[in-house]
Design a protein around this motif. Sequence first.
Motif, short mmCIF file in Angstrom:
data_model
loop_
_atom_site.label_atom_id
_atom_site.label_comp_id
_atom_site.label_asym_id
_atom_site.label_seq_id
_atom_site.Cartn_x
_atom_site.Cartn_y
_atom_site.Cartn_z
N ASP A 146 0.70 -1.31 -0.04
CA ASP A 146 -0.09 -0.07 -0.24
C ASP A 146 0.91 1.46 -0.22
OD1 ASP A 146 -2.27 1.66 -0.08
OD2 ASP A 146 -3.07 0.83 2.08
N LEU A 180 -6.13 -3.60 -0.77
CA LEU A 180 -4.94 -3.54 -0.43
C LEU A 180 -3.58 -3.60 -1.98
CD1 LEU A 180 -4.42 -5.09 3.30
CD2 LEU A 180 -5.16 -2.51 2.46
N TYR A 201 -1.92 -0.91 -3.51
CA TYR A 201 -1.82 0.03 -4.52
C TYR A 201 -0.77 -0.14 -5.48
CZ TYR A 201 -1.05 4.59 -6.58
OH TYR A 201 -1.21 5.80 -6.84
#
Length: 269
Positions: A232, A257, A259
């Motif tokens: 993330d 979750l 990114y």
Amino acid sequence: MASVNFWFEFASPYSMISALRLLRALTGRINPNPEAQGLPSCQLPDLSDVSIVYRPILLPALFAASGQTMLPGVQVPAKGKYMFHDVHRTLSLLGCPGFPARPHTNWPPNTVLAGRMAWMLAQGPSYVCALNSSGEPSPKLEQGAQVLAEFVWRVFEAEFIGGEDIGSPRVLERLWNVYVAKADVGSEMPNGERAVELANTSVVKNGYKDNTQAAIACKLFGAPSFTTDDGDMYWGNDHLLEAMAHHKVCSLLDQPLGYCTKSAPSPKI
């Protein structure tokens, strides 16, 4: 113990605030202004179960990869004016006066050498000493030690508060001599002049370059940014506390979750 990557650039004023807050959290220093300690921008992160990995990057390369042309504070004058006003205000609340109300004439400076030296030091004292003696150490990202946090902060301080040219080897040599070479790190560190020489070797140049490429691979677009073990990402000094507490609260998040799709890779030489 959870780890968090701290991606920063020496041309970034907001990276400077994060560097100060992390330094104080690592060294136990407190804000000399007790009235401001409760403000979100002045609170220090809890690092009791978090290790910080310092990751200096080169913003122009990051901007180019994300379709940006230059520093937002340069491209939009009003935004640049506010940014310096905001950082001046925040650092004053943190008990660190002297940040300029407007950019110095040499801003943004050439940050390549400073970034290389910070990357080299972030690999740890043993890496620097091995590089100094043999020239062929294996890079290994280490936790943000106090000497590293101090050096990073002092470079920011010299640049923005002292108005010095951090692209100058002489400036960086002096800072290294005072805050690194004389530090008790269990190994005899090279002096500033030698550190500059090492920062200009191909192994350090490639490590710093690959570190920036790792930031691009993580889909970062600005500094400071923070990435977590599960991939993330948090952008901006205002998300410092959330980034450091991510491992405690990630189970509460109802969004997917990752990114960054994966944890930031270590540079490979």
